[in-house]
Enzyme design. Structure first.
Site, PDB file in Angstrom:
ATOM      1  CE  LYS A 183      -3.644   0.693   2.823  1.00  0.00           C
ATOM      2  NZ  LYS A 183      -4.438   1.147   4.000  1.00  0.00           N
ATOM      3  CE  LYS A 185      -1.342   4.873   4.986  1.00  0.00           C
ATOM      4  NZ  LYS A 185      -2.754   5.002   5.378  1.00  0.00           N
ATOM      5  CG  ASP A 215      -5.041   5.012   2.540  1.00  0.00           C
ATOM      6  OD1 ASP A 215      -5.947   5.822   2.230  1.00  0.00           O
ATOM      7  OD2 ASP A 215      -4.936   4.512   3.685  1.00  0.00           O
ATOM      8  CD  GLU A 241      -7.273   2.483   2.703  1.00  0.00           C
ATOM      9  OE1 GLU A 241      -6.376   1.748   2.253  1.00  0.00           O
ATOM     10  OE2 GLU A 241      -7.525   2.566   3.915  1.00  0.00           O
ATOM     11  CG  ASP A 266      -9.977   3.412   6.282  1.00  0.00           C
ATOM     12  OD1 ASP A 266     -10.666   2.891   7.187  1.00  0.00           O
ATOM     13  OD2 ASP A 266      -8.766   3.666   6.439  1.00  0.00           O
ATOM     14  CE  LYS A 290      -8.157   1.072   8.966  1.00  0.00           C
ATOM     15  NZ  LYS A 290      -7.681   2.393   8.586  1.00  0.00           N
ATOM     16  CD  GLU A 344      -4.418  -1.616   6.233  1.00  0.00           C
ATOM     17  OE1 GLU A 344      -4.087  -1.256   5.093  1.00  0.00           O
ATOM     18  OE2 GLU A 344      -4.982  -0.855   7.041  1.00  0.00           O
TER      19      GLU A 344
END
Ligand code: MN
Length: 391
Positions: A183, A185, A215, A241, A266, A290, A344
């Site tokens: 992933k 960022k 993301d 994301e 998310d 989450k 993750e």
């Protein structure tokens, strides 16, 4: 005269229910240094702060839970200071005399005692589940319905913002067969600079990496997202994301409609109704699960069901938890009928010292569900004492 039949039996003087009475709930703030800085669109960390919750039952069984934050109250509203205060002042007193086996009742009691505060509630909830599992000699996954998998493919996040460092880090993970999905960022540099950095990374590791996720952590506008969709598709990005801010459901749905790459929700969806609103509006076709969003282990499974009912696929998200928080997530994730995007939970590997004794194994690109009662982990009390915030 015969007594009415619909009576509850008096609780037995001994047995699992007596053993699982909650005797104490304790909290500690810890600050754990990370192996490198970790950047998001709106924050940067070099250590991770958690609130650890220890639940002690009448029979002496102990359970652990963890509330994770990212750089203070920035990823979400809760900070470790607020989490500790709200557990000590409101959640723990509300659970006085509670029984750890009453999972749903305890979750309801906490939801009445504190609105939102999902990280705080999830930490206590995980500790109650762990303690009950320890007392009964059963894994938390069993208490949640039973595991359907014992390992989950796990991705690694590249988030230093320095392409050369990120390429080197990814190559080491590939060589160790620890991670082959990454992933990246985005959203903390100007979009054009982020794209150049992403292109460098994709060129360097693209052939070996099986999947690149980006993301944006809410860092883009609708216009920016639309402008860069074709570039991201060209680079073979598998998932985007949270490109826009939460609440921009219509705008995100327009981005999703124009995108060849699925959008993952998310920060935009914590509660069931929020998941539903995003799913129904087609503002994303993947949902990141989450505990800090759902507020507990029973609730995260319901979140998965709601997302699934909206036609969304599932991704096991993290907020860089230590082995304690990772174990709670893995217990829940292991029970889900579907988890298309793996997880993750690399948190234990990015801490200089994890807070558990290595029960969570990373091998062959997967994280392996720890075995044994409760969460299947042993807390490293010395590491915890070193990381505990003083004063
Ligand atoms: Mn995210």
């Amino acid at each position: 005269m015969t007594p009415p039949v619909a009576q509850f039996a008096e609780p037995a003087p001994s047995g699992p229910r007596t053993a699982c009475r909650v005797a104490a709930i304790e909290t500690t703030i810890v600050d754990c240094p990370t192996t490198r800085r970790h950047k998001l669109s709106n924050t940067e960390i070099s250590f991770q702060s958690y609130v650890l919750v220890r639940v002690i039952l009448a029979d002496g069984s102990t359970g652990w839970g963890e509330a994770s934050t990212l750089g203070g109250p920035r990823w979400a509203e809760e900070s470790v200071e607020a989490i500790k205060a709200n557990i000590d002042t409101y959640l723990a007193p509300a659970l006085e005399g509670a029984n750890a086996l009453d999972f749903e009742l305890n979750a309801l009691t906490m939801a009445k005692a504190a609105t939102r505060n999902t990280a705080a509630r999830a930490a206590v909830d995980a500790a109650l589940h762990d303690a009950a599992g320890q007392s009964l000699g059963l894994p938390v996954a069993t208490l949640l319905g039973g595991a359907v998998r014992d390992r989950i493919e796990v991705l690694w996040a590249l988030a230093s913002g320095d392409a050369e460092q990120e390429i080197e880090e990814a190559r080491a993970k590939l060589a160790a067969r620890e991670h082959r999905r990454f992933k990246i960022k985005l959203g903390f540099h100007a979009p054009a600079d982020d794209m150049a950095r992403l292109a460098k990374i994709v060129n360097a590791i693209g052939p070996q990496a099986t999947e690149i996720v980006v993301d944006v952590n809410q860092g883009w506008s609708e216009a920016t997202a639309i402008r860069y969709l074709p570039r991201l598709a060209e680079m073979g990005v598998a998932l985007i994301e949270q490109p826009l801010r939460p609440g921009l459901i219509e705008a995100t749905a327009r981005v999703a409609r124009r995108s060849q790459i699925p959008i993952m929700v998310d920060e935009a969806a914590f509660t069931g109704p929020e998941i539903m609103a995003n799913g129904v509006a087609a503002a994303g076709s993947v949902y990141s699960l989450k505990l800090v969003k759902s507020g507990g282990l029973q609730e995260i499974r319901r979140a998965a069901a709601i997302a699934e009912a909206c036609g969304m696929e599932l991704y096991g998200g993290c907020l860089i938890e230590s082995g304690i928080g990772a174990a709670a997530h893995l217990a829940a994730f292991s029970t889900l009928p579907r988890l298309e995007w793996g997880c993750e939970h690399f948190g234990p590997k990015i801490l200089k010292t994890d807070l558990t004794r290595g029960e969570i194994r990373f091998a062959d690109y997967a994280v392996h569900l720890p075995q044994g009662p409760g969460l299947g982990i042993t807390v490293d009390e010395e590491a915890l004492a070193r990381a505990a915030r003083k004063g």
